[in-house]
Scaffold this active site. Structure first.
Site, PDB file in Angstrom:
ATOM      1  N   ARG A  16      81.923  35.550  41.360  1.00  0.00           N
ATOM      2  CA  ARG A  16      82.947  34.513  41.211  1.00  0.00           C
ATOM      3  C   ARG A  16      83.174  34.162  39.747  1.00  0.00           C
ATOM      4  NH1 ARG A  16      81.321  30.207  46.022  1.00  0.00           N
ATOM      5  NH2 ARG A  16      81.089  31.755  47.699  1.00  0.00           N
ATOM      6  N   GLU A  25      71.069  35.842  45.454  1.00  0.00           N
ATOM      7  CA  GLU A  25      72.428  36.387  45.554  1.00  0.00           C
ATOM      8  C   GLU A  25      73.261  35.832  44.400  1.00  0.00           C
ATOM      9  OE1 GLU A  25      76.444  35.585  48.171  1.00  0.00           O
ATOM     10  OE2 GLU A  25      74.508  35.427  49.212  1.00  0.00           O
ATOM     11  N   LYS A  64      75.609  37.840  57.988  1.00  0.00           N
ATOM     12  CA  LYS A  64      75.777  36.514  57.394  1.00  0.00           C
ATOM     13  C   LYS A  64      76.667  35.697  58.330  1.00  0.00           C
ATOM     14  CE  LYS A  64      77.928  34.490  53.251  1.00  0.00           C
ATOM     15  NZ  LYS A  64      78.397  34.782  51.884  1.00  0.00           N
TER      16      LYS A  64
END
Length: 214
Positions: free
Chosen positions: A49, A45, A133
């Site tokens: 950011r 993943e 998640k």
């Protein structure tokens, strides 16, 4: 035909740990993905950011055949679409919103949204998502909280992320409602910055050894 949650399980369920990566320089993406795959963690993943995140996803998707690259920290439908266009094979969000659920419904790329309360988990379930998640895992009550959900919401499985480390990963992986965990410890910032792909491969191999009990 697999539904989207089943497709996610087929993508991520083959390894106990999903590396959660913050890539500041897109040039690092390909050697990093290759090192992780050599260590037994092909599914990764890459979080949105950093300014280079989408380019990093594009490079891994285009150049690392063995990798299964996904995008994380997706906050809105525009980011969902951009990540899918860049080559993401799965999309991860810290939370669950109606707008993101609609973007997921309109896309072939499966969605792994974050949920921590019974209400959020039930909302995901009602939208047809049975793999979620659990984020932020440690701050939300950790393995004990997640274990308590296993009986009342038995058909929903989780990938706990947030505060998960080599020290506590096993406590999550032992739970019946956990498919895998997400963590950044396999590719710490200092090793990525130094380009120490050999050490990252070693850490990936150690994490890949944390197999779920049969």
């Amino acid at each position: 035909m697999l539904n989207k949650s089943e497709k996610l399980v087929s993508l991520l369920g083959g390894q106990p740990v999903i590396p959660v990566l913050k890539i500041a320089d897109a040039k690092q993406a390909v050697p990093l993905a290759r090192a992780l795959a050599r260590g037994g963690l092909p599914a990764i993943e890459i979080t949105l950011r950093t300014a280079d995140a989408l380019e990093a996803i594009r490079r891994v998707a285009g150049e690392v055949e063995e990798a299964i690259v996904g995008a994380g920290t997706i906050l809105d439908p525009a980011q969902y679409d951009a990540a899918a266009t860049a080559g993401s094979r799965f999309i991860v969000s810290p939370g669950i919103t109606k707008e993101l659920l609609k973007a997921s419904a309109d896309s072939d790329v499966p969605f792994l949204p974050g949920a921590i309360t019974p209400g959020e988990i039930m909302a995901g379930r009602q939208a047809g998502l049975t793999f979620l998640k659990f984020f932020p895992a440690e701050q939300a009550g950790g393995a004990a909280f997640l274990k308590a959900l296993a009986s009342p919401i038995a058909d929903v499985k989780f990938c706990p992320t947030g505060g998960v480390s080599a020290v506590n990963a096993r406590s999550y992986l032992d739970l019946p409602n956990v498919i895998c965990v997400g963590g950044s410890w396999v590719a710490p910032d200092d090793l990525v910055k130094a380009g120490d792909w050999g050490r990252i491969e070693e850490l990936a191999r150690e994490a890949a050894g944390l197999r779920k009990p049969a």
